[in-house]
Design an enzyme around this catalytic site. Structure first.
Site, PDB file in Angstrom:
ATOM      1  N   LYS A 119       2.995  -6.551 -25.183  1.00 16.91           N
ATOM      2  CA  LYS A 119       2.747  -7.339 -23.966  1.00 16.91           C
ATOM      3  C   LYS A 119       1.972  -6.552 -22.919  1.00 16.91           C
ATOM      4  O   LYS A 119       1.188  -7.119 -22.180  1.00 16.91           O
ATOM      5  CB  LYS A 119       4.056  -7.867 -23.381  1.00 16.91           C
ATOM      6  CG  LYS A 119       4.670  -8.991 -24.210  1.00 16.91           C
ATOM      7  CD  LYS A 119       5.732  -9.756 -23.443  1.00 16.91           C
ATOM      8  CE  LYS A 119       6.167 -10.989 -24.234  1.00 16.91           C
ATOM      9  NZ  LYS A 119       7.205 -11.752 -23.567  1.00 16.91           N
ATOM     10  N   LYS A 202       3.246 -13.701 -34.172  1.00 15.60           N
ATOM     11  CA  LYS A 202       4.387 -14.569 -33.878  1.00 15.60           C
ATOM     12  C   LYS A 202       3.967 -15.771 -33.020  1.00 15.60           C
ATOM     13  O   LYS A 202       3.162 -15.634 -32.120  1.00 15.60           O
ATOM     14  CB  LYS A 202       5.419 -13.730 -33.112  1.00 15.60           C
ATOM     15  CG  LYS A 202       6.669 -14.440 -32.697  1.00 15.60           C
ATOM     16  CD  LYS A 202       7.575 -13.525 -31.880  1.00 15.60           C
ATOM     17  CE  LYS A 202       7.332 -13.626 -30.385  1.00 15.60           C
ATOM     18  NZ  LYS A 202       7.784 -14.870 -29.767  1.00 15.60           N
ATOM     19  N   LYS A 205       5.566 -18.982 -26.768  1.00 13.71           N
ATOM     20  CA  LYS A 205       5.288 -19.988 -25.741  1.00 13.71           C
ATOM     21  C   LYS A 205       4.271 -19.491 -24.738  1.00 13.71           C
ATOM     22  O   LYS A 205       3.599 -20.268 -24.083  1.00 13.71           O
ATOM     23  CB  LYS A 205       6.580 -20.457 -25.067  1.00 13.71           C
ATOM     24  CG  LYS A 205       7.368 -19.404 -24.342  1.00 13.71           C
ATOM     25  CD  LYS A 205       8.547 -20.078 -23.611  1.00 13.71           C
ATOM     26  CE  LYS A 205       9.877 -19.699 -24.222  1.00 13.71           C
ATOM     27  NZ  LYS A 205      10.226 -18.297 -23.988  1.00 13.71           N
TER      28      LYS A 205
HETATM   29  P1  ATP Z   1       7.294 -15.224 -24.559  1.00 11.35           P
HETATM   30  O1  ATP Z   1       5.979 -15.387 -25.258  1.00 11.35           O
HETATM   31  O2  ATP Z   1       7.250 -15.545 -23.083  1.00 11.35           O
HETATM   32  O3  ATP Z   1       7.979 -13.925 -24.847  1.00 11.35           O
HETATM   33  P2  ATP Z   1       8.812 -16.485 -26.646  1.00 11.35           P
HETATM   34  O4  ATP Z   1       8.274 -17.708 -27.313  1.00 11.35           O
HETATM   35  O5  ATP Z   1       8.727 -15.192 -27.372  1.00 11.35           O
HETATM   36  O6  ATP Z   1       8.197 -16.393 -25.172  1.00 11.35           O
HETATM   37  P3  ATP Z   1      11.461 -15.835 -25.717  1.00 11.35           P
HETATM   38  O7  ATP Z   1      12.043 -16.535 -24.533  1.00 11.35           O
HETATM   39  O8  ATP Z   1      10.916 -14.466 -25.533  1.00 11.35           O
HETATM   40  O9  ATP Z   1      10.335 -16.803 -26.320  1.00 11.35           O
HETATM   41  O10 ATP Z   1      12.537 -15.807 -26.869  1.00 11.35           O
HETATM   42  C1  ATP Z   1      13.633 -16.755 -26.924  1.00 11.35           C
HETATM   43  C2  ATP Z   1      14.266 -16.708 -28.297  1.00 11.35           C
HETATM   44  O11 ATP Z   1      13.391 -17.313 -29.241  1.00 11.35           O
HETATM   45  C3  ATP Z   1      14.562 -15.291 -28.800  1.00 11.35           C
HETATM   46  O12 ATP Z   1      15.807 -15.311 -29.491  1.00 11.35           O
HETATM   47  C4  ATP Z   1      13.443 -15.018 -29.760  1.00 11.35           C
HETATM   48  O13 ATP Z   1      13.806 -14.093 -30.767  1.00 11.35           O
HETATM   49  C5  ATP Z   1      13.215 -16.412 -30.331  1.00 11.35           C
HETATM   50  N1  ATP Z   1      11.844 -16.569 -30.803  1.00 11.35           N
HETATM   51  C6  ATP Z   1      10.725 -16.451 -30.041  1.00 11.35           C
HETATM   52  N2  ATP Z   1       9.637 -16.665 -30.779  1.00 11.35           N
HETATM   53  C7  ATP Z   1      10.080 -16.888 -32.047  1.00 11.35           C
HETATM   54  C8  ATP Z   1       9.418 -17.162 -33.285  1.00 11.35           C
HETATM   55  N3  ATP Z   1       8.109 -17.250 -33.339  1.00 11.35           N
HETATM   56  N4  ATP Z   1      10.173 -17.358 -34.382  1.00 11.35           N
HETATM   57  C9  ATP Z   1      11.526 -17.288 -34.321  1.00 11.35           C
HETATM   58  N5  ATP Z   1      12.210 -17.029 -33.195  1.00 11.35           N
HETATM   59  C10 ATP Z   1      11.496 -16.841 -32.066  1.00 11.35           C
HETATM   60 MG    MG Z   2       9.364 -13.388 -26.374  1.00 11.72          MG
END
Ligand code: ATP
Ligand code: MG
Length: 340
Positions: A119, A202, A205
């Site tokens: 990040k 990955k 969001k």
């Molecule tokens: P950001 O990009 O802002 O970090 P994010 O999509 O990674 O957002 P988080 O809020 O960081 O979402 O993570 C919330 C939960 O979703 C965590 O338990 C994380 O491990 C899970 N998660 C995030 N992305 C994935 C993915 N691509 N596949 C499976 N689990 C995910």
């Molecule tokens: Mg995340």
């Protein structure tokens, strides 16, 4: 030292840093619901808004995303009576314990976190101090409840290990057996859902490319369009999973199908071996729409009553503080802080 017995307790969080994705749903939210329904655990789920602001969030977006995430939790099956559901900034004990943990965690530990490297990127000098310290606050989120189990996606495994290191170092430094060594719960066919545009990245969001992800608020048209346009390769689906090892995009779509259908990835190949992607993508998009449309419709309905969402978050925060405040007070006593 006699081992302390901890109440079986689940904590996990999601950042209100953008729309909820299919990755969040399959990797995290769906597991949260399973653990709520499993019985035997107290379940605590949090919208971690203080983590979200480690990177810039437009204030009006943060507000909307927090409420929308709350609606997403409820629409996906989290019952705010059975579970404790709240946003992090309404429970100041997270930040307070987070500070103690900033003083326990070592710079070297934080610098090794791959999420920090990803990040902050090449511009680490310009990243916020909060982004660097984030995993210590995450340890506080978990440990301020003495949580014993933490359902997360694969990408959070390293942060969970750091949480265990912080708990162990605190216990060791102060000669106590106070914080539990929490267990990560990383289960299912979709613990790491990949970007629809790049099978080695990955799904997130916060990815600027909307076509890289399926949002829980996408309508049927958007879902099928994104799946149709997802990156794949020209080969048909094989009959054995091992043959997908070097085909990350194909493997990703098979995993998503498996997680949505609640079957093994191998069972997906048993059903679809020999299919070309044009055909498989149609089946996947029908399945995704069938599973996600009811959730997004319920989210939209809940979003019409923001006062009710805010009431739920406020009540959740009160219940969370009932657990967190006494644990923080004990931690302060252990550290030797005077409380009058
Ligand atoms: P950001 O990009 O802002 O970090 P994010 O999509 O990674 O957002 P988080 O809020 O960081 O979402 O993570 C919330 C939960 O979703 C965590 O338990 C994380 O491990 C899970 N998660 C995030 N992305 C994935 C993915 N691509 N596949 C499976 N689990 C995910
Ligand atoms: Mg995340």
């Amino acid at each position: 030292m006699a081992e302390t017995k901890f109440t079986p307790r689940v904590f996990s969080g999601i950042q209100p840093s953008g729309g909820l994705t299919l990755g969040n749903y399959l990797g995290a939210m769906k597991r949260f619901v399973d653990m709520q329904e499993a019985g035997g655990f107290q379940t605590i789920y949090c919208m971690v808004d203080m983590h979200a602001i480690t990177v810039w969030q437009k204030p009006s977006d943060l507000t909307k995303n927090t409420r929308e995430l709350c609606a997403g939790f409820i629409a996906a099956g989290i019952d705010p009576e059975k579970s404790i559901l709240f946003n992090q900034s309404q429970v100041p004990e997270h930040a307070q314990l987070g500070w103690l943990f900033n003083c326990v965690a070592r710079m070297g530990w934080m610098g090794r976190m791959t999420q920090w490297k990803d990040k902050a990127g090449k511009n680490a000098e310009n990243a916020s101090l909060g982004l660097f310290a984030y995993p210590a606050l995450m340890a506080a989120d978990i440990l301020v409840y003495h949580a014993t189990h933490v359902p997360v996606g694969e990408d959070q495994k390293q942060h969970l290990e750091l949480t265990r290191d912080i708990a162990a170092k605190f216990n060791h430094d102060f000669g106590v057996d106070f914080f539990p060594i929490a267990e990560p719960v990383i289960e299912g066919a979709a613990t790491r859902v990949m970007s629809l545009k790049d099978g080695t990245k990955k799904m997130s969001k916060s990815d600027p490319a909307d076509a890289s992800r399926i949002n829980m608020t996408d309508d049927a048209d958007a879902i099928s369009k994104k799946i149709r346009k997802a990156k794949t390769d020209p080969d048909p689906l094989p009959d054995a999973l091992a043959e997908l090892a070097a085909r990350p995009e194909a493997r990703n779509l098979v995993n998503i199908y498996a997680a949505l259908a609640e079957i093994d990835p191998q069972a997906v190949l048993d059903q679809h071996q020999g299919a070309l992607f044009g055909h498989f993508k149609m089946a996947l998009s029908d399945l995704a729409v069938a599973k996600l449309a009811p959730i997004s419709a319920e989210m939209a309905r809940l979003m019409q009553d923001q006062a009710e969402i805010d009431r739920i978050l406020g009540r959740g925060a009160e219940r969370a503080r009932e657990i967190a405040a006494p644990i923080l007070a004990q931690a302060y006593d252990i550290v030797g802080m005077v409380r009058s």
